[in-house]
Design a protein around this motif. Structure first.
Motif, PDB file in Angstrom:
ATOM      1  N   UNK A  39     -20.560  -7.888  10.565  1.00  0.00           N
ATOM      2  CA  UNK A  39     -20.780  -7.261   9.258  1.00  0.00           C
ATOM      3  C   UNK A  39     -20.013  -7.990   8.162  1.00  0.00           C
ATOM      4  N   UNK A  40     -18.779  -8.390   8.476  1.00  0.00           N
ATOM      5  CA  UNK A  40     -17.943  -9.083   7.488  1.00  0.00           C
ATOM      6  C   UNK A  40     -18.549 -10.431   7.114  1.00  0.00           C
ATOM      7  N   UNK A  41     -19.164 -11.105   8.072  1.00  0.00           N
ATOM      8  CA  UNK A  41     -19.765 -12.407   7.805  1.00  0.00           C
ATOM      9  C   UNK A  41     -20.899 -12.318   6.789  1.00  0.00           C
ATOM     10  N   UNK A  42     -21.482 -11.125   6.678  1.00  0.00           N
ATOM     11  CA  UNK A  42     -22.588 -10.948   5.721  1.00  0.00           C
ATOM     12  C   UNK A  42     -22.104 -10.532   4.331  1.00  0.00           C
ATOM     13  N   UNK A  43     -20.796 -10.225   4.218  1.00  0.00           N
ATOM     14  CA  UNK A  43     -20.248  -9.787   2.934  1.00  0.00           C
ATOM     15  C   UNK A  43     -19.990 -11.003   2.045  1.00  0.00           C
ATOM     16  N   UNK A  44     -20.491 -10.960   0.827  1.00  0.00           N
ATOM     17  CA  UNK A  44     -20.332 -12.078  -0.102  1.00  0.00           C
ATOM     18  C   UNK A  44     -19.220 -11.827  -1.118  1.00  0.00           C
ATOM     19  N   UNK A  45     -18.823 -10.563  -1.282  1.00  0.00           N
ATOM     20  CA  UNK A  45     -17.774 -10.228  -2.243  1.00  0.00           C
ATOM     21  C   UNK A  45     -16.397 -10.550  -1.660  1.00  0.00           C
ATOM     22  N   UNK A  46     -15.607 -11.343  -2.405  1.00  0.00           N
ATOM     23  CA  UNK A  46     -14.262 -11.708  -1.955  1.00  0.00           C
ATOM     24  C   UNK A  46     -13.366 -10.478  -1.907  1.00  0.00           C
ATOM     25  N   UNK A  47     -13.512  -9.582  -2.897  1.00  0.00           N
ATOM     26  CA  UNK A  47     -12.700  -8.365  -2.933  1.00  0.00           C
ATOM     27  C   UNK A  47     -12.993  -7.479  -1.728  1.00  0.00           C
ATOM     28  N   UNK A  48     -14.259  -7.357  -1.371  1.00  0.00           N
ATOM     29  CA  UNK A  48     -14.638  -6.552  -0.209  1.00  0.00           C
ATOM     30  C   UNK A  48     -14.089  -7.173   1.074  1.00  0.00           C
ATOM     31  N   UNK A  49     -14.113  -8.504   1.115  1.00  0.00           N
ATOM     32  CA  UNK A  49     -13.551  -9.224   2.269  1.00  0.00           C
ATOM     33  C   UNK A  49     -12.089  -8.840   2.468  1.00  0.00           C
ATOM     34  N   UNK A  50     -11.311  -8.918   1.380  1.00  0.00           N
ATOM     35  CA  UNK A  50      -9.883  -8.613   1.453  1.00  0.00           C
ATOM     36  C   UNK A  50      -9.637  -7.160   1.848  1.00  0.00           C
ATOM     37  N   UNK A  51     -10.466  -6.262   1.348  1.00  0.00           N
ATOM     38  CA  UNK A  51     -10.299  -4.842   1.660  1.00  0.00           C
ATOM     39  C   UNK A  51     -10.540  -4.586   3.151  1.00  0.00           C
ATOM     40  N   UNK A  52     -11.610  -5.173   3.667  1.00  0.00           N
ATOM     41  CA  UNK A  52     -11.935  -4.989   5.087  1.00  0.00           C
ATOM     42  C   UNK A  52     -10.851  -5.594   5.969  1.00  0.00           C
ATOM     43  N   UNK A  53     -10.448  -6.821   5.646  1.00  0.00           N
ATOM     44  CA  UNK A  53      -9.431  -7.489   6.448  1.00  0.00           C
ATOM     45  C   UNK A  53      -8.080  -6.791   6.353  1.00  0.00           C
ATOM     46  N   UNK A  54      -7.821  -6.151   5.192  1.00  0.00           N
ATOM     47  CA  UNK A  54      -6.557  -5.429   5.010  1.00  0.00           C
ATOM     48  C   UNK A  54      -6.443  -4.233   5.941  1.00  0.00           C
ATOM     49  N   UNK A  55      -7.491  -3.413   5.972  1.00  0.00           N
ATOM     50  CA  UNK A  55      -7.449  -2.204   6.808  1.00  0.00           C
ATOM     51  C   UNK A  55      -7.635  -2.531   8.284  1.00  0.00           C
ATOM     52  N   UNK A  56      -8.556  -3.418   8.584  1.00  0.00           N
ATOM     53  CA  UNK A  56      -8.817  -3.757   9.992  1.00  0.00           C
ATOM     54  C   UNK A  56      -7.712  -4.647  10.565  1.00  0.00           C
ATOM     55  N   UNK A  57      -7.159  -5.517   9.715  1.00  0.00           N
ATOM     56  CA  UNK A  57      -6.117  -6.419  10.184  1.00  0.00           C
ATOM     57  C   UNK A  57      -4.889  -5.683  10.672  1.00  0.00           C
ATOM     58  N   UNK A  58      -4.506  -4.613   9.976  1.00  0.00           N
ATOM     59  CA  UNK A  58      -3.344  -3.832  10.397  1.00  0.00           C
ATOM     60  C   UNK A  58      -3.568  -3.225  11.774  1.00  0.00           C
ATOM     61  N   UNK A  59      -4.732  -2.628  11.959  1.00  0.00           N
ATOM     62  CA  UNK A  59      -5.034  -2.002  13.242  1.00  0.00           C
ATOM     63  C   UNK A  59      -5.108  -3.040  14.354  1.00  0.00           C
ATOM     64  N   UNK A  60      -5.684  -4.193  14.046  1.00  0.00           N
ATOM     65  CA  UNK A  60      -5.825  -5.240  15.057  1.00  0.00           C
ATOM     66  C   UNK A  60      -4.464  -5.779  15.490  1.00  0.00           C
ATOM     67  N   UNK A  61      -3.528  -5.870  14.560  1.00  0.00           N
ATOM     68  CA  UNK A  61      -2.176  -6.316  14.900  1.00  0.00           C
ATOM     69  C   UNK A  61      -1.480  -5.306  15.809  1.00  0.00           C
ATOM     70  N   UNK A  62      -1.648  -4.021  15.500  1.00  0.00           N
ATOM     71  CA  UNK A  62      -1.051  -2.963  16.322  1.00  0.00           C
ATOM     72  C   UNK A  62      -1.641  -2.991  17.728  1.00  0.00           C
ATOM     73  N   UNK A  63      -2.962  -3.156  17.813  1.00  0.00           N
ATOM     74  CA  UNK A  63      -3.638  -3.233  19.116  1.00  0.00           C
ATOM     75  C   UNK A  63      -3.115  -4.421  19.916  1.00  0.00           C
ATOM     76  N   UNK A  64      -2.978  -5.562  19.273  1.00  0.00           N
ATOM     77  CA  UNK A  64      -2.520  -6.773  19.958  1.00  0.00           C
ATOM     78  C   UNK A  64      -1.110  -6.598  20.515  1.00  0.00           C
ATOM     79  N   UNK A  65      -0.215  -5.996  19.718  1.00  0.00           N
ATOM     80  CA  UNK A  65       1.161  -5.805  20.151  1.00  0.00           C
ATOM     81  C   UNK A  65       1.245  -4.831  21.325  1.00  0.00           C
TER      82      UNK A  65
END
Length: 309
Positions: A222-248
């Motif tokens: 889904x992210x690969x289809x997003x063209x808005x840079x702001x939307x990219x940062x928003x998605x990566x911000x919320x998902x990135x935190x969870x992904x880091x917690x999962x990895x740890x």
């Protein structure tokens, strides 16, 4: 009577073979525990009182913070007591309580992280239907499933482990009562217990992890289809935190539970367990506050309100 009671106590060997390390670990564990209590309590408070955080994501984050507080509290006070002085004992009742509580909360966190991944999948991949999909009833049901799964696993695994005959073997080569190390105290063939533990680990570790990976696979598409840079940062911000917690969390806990009990190393196992029982609950609130703009703004509003500005 005293001697009889003393013989019934478990000896938590922990890090006693490295006394110089115990002093360092005492300070590190104490500071980590205090940060865990403060950080997770702040997240629970802001998620409960800030209107802008009344969303499914922060509902589940509140549960995660509560789990982390209780999980680390079931282990750290006893660990600090053992690190501080020569006494390394824990009563049979204390060991049983610690085993049940830590196992229940650790299992709950495994399922809860998968639920949070599903929430992120719904938010990114089904944005128009997100409020309808992640309705309050479903959120409460998913949180309930996580808690019940943890409690159920603890009742089964904990009871089976405690019923194993130990023939007077009470020296536990660990800093808390955990299933893989307690199984090694048995004086009978434990192959069936190893199989049972492995199956439980598949269900409560690898299955949630597989669901998390599937969710993030769809999110990446889904992210690969997003063209808005702001939307990219928003998605990566919320998902990135969870992904880091999962990895740890998963990176450390799977190293302990997804392996034959005979290969469970004393030294390495203790340090890996120290990471997911002490360090991960400390890092979780830091990850969410440092990487999440909404949380940082909510914290600022909370402190400004308290200061009356």
């Amino acid at each position: 009577m005293t001697n009889k009671s003393a013989k019934a106590d478990f000896i938590l060997v922990g890090f006693s073979n490295q006394p110089w390390l115990e002093k360092i670990l005492f300070m590190v564990v104490l500071m980590s525990y205090l940060l865990t209590l403060v950080g997770n309590t702040v997240i629970i408070l802001i998620s409960s009182i800030d209107p802008k955080l009344k969303t499914p994501m922060y509902f589940f984050l509140t549960h995660l913070s509560l789990v982390d507080i209780c999980f680390t509290t079931s282990i750290v006070p006893q660990l600090l007591w053992n690190l501080k002085g020569p006494a390394k004992t824990i009563t049979c009742l204390g060991c049983a309580i610690q085993l049940y509580v830590s196992l229940a909360l650790g299992s709950t966190e495994c399922v809860l992280l998968a639920v949070m991944a599903f929430d992120r999948y719904a938010a990114v991949c089904k944005p128009l239907h997100y409020p309808a999909v992640m309705n309050p009833q479903l959120c409460r049901a998913l949180a309930g499933v996580a808690w019940l799964s943890g409690i159920g696993n603890a009742l089964i695994q904990g009871t089976v482990t405690l019923r194993l005959p130990r023939c007077g073997h009470l020296w536990l080569h660990h800093f808390f009562c955990e299933v893989p190390s307690m199984i090694k105290l048995a004086c009978v063939n434990i192959h069936a217990n190893e199989v049972q533990l492995f199956v439980a680990s598949l269900v409560l570790l690898l299955l949630p992890l597989a669901l998390i990976l599937m969710s993030y696979g769809h999110i990446v598409k889904a992210v690969m289809r997003i063209k808005s840079v702001q939307a990219w940062h928003r998605v990566l911000g919320t998902c990135g935190s969870h992904l880091m917690v999962v990895s740890l969390f998963y990176g450390s806990i799977t190293a302990v539970y997804i392996q034959p009990n005979s290969s469970y190393p004393h030294t390495h196992g203790k340090f890996i367990s120290l990471f997911y029982t002490v360090m991960t609950p400390t890092l979780n609130p830091l990850i969410y506050t440092l990487r999440n703009k909404e949380v940082k703004e909510a914290v600022e509003r909370l402190f400004h309100r308290d200061l009356g500005t």
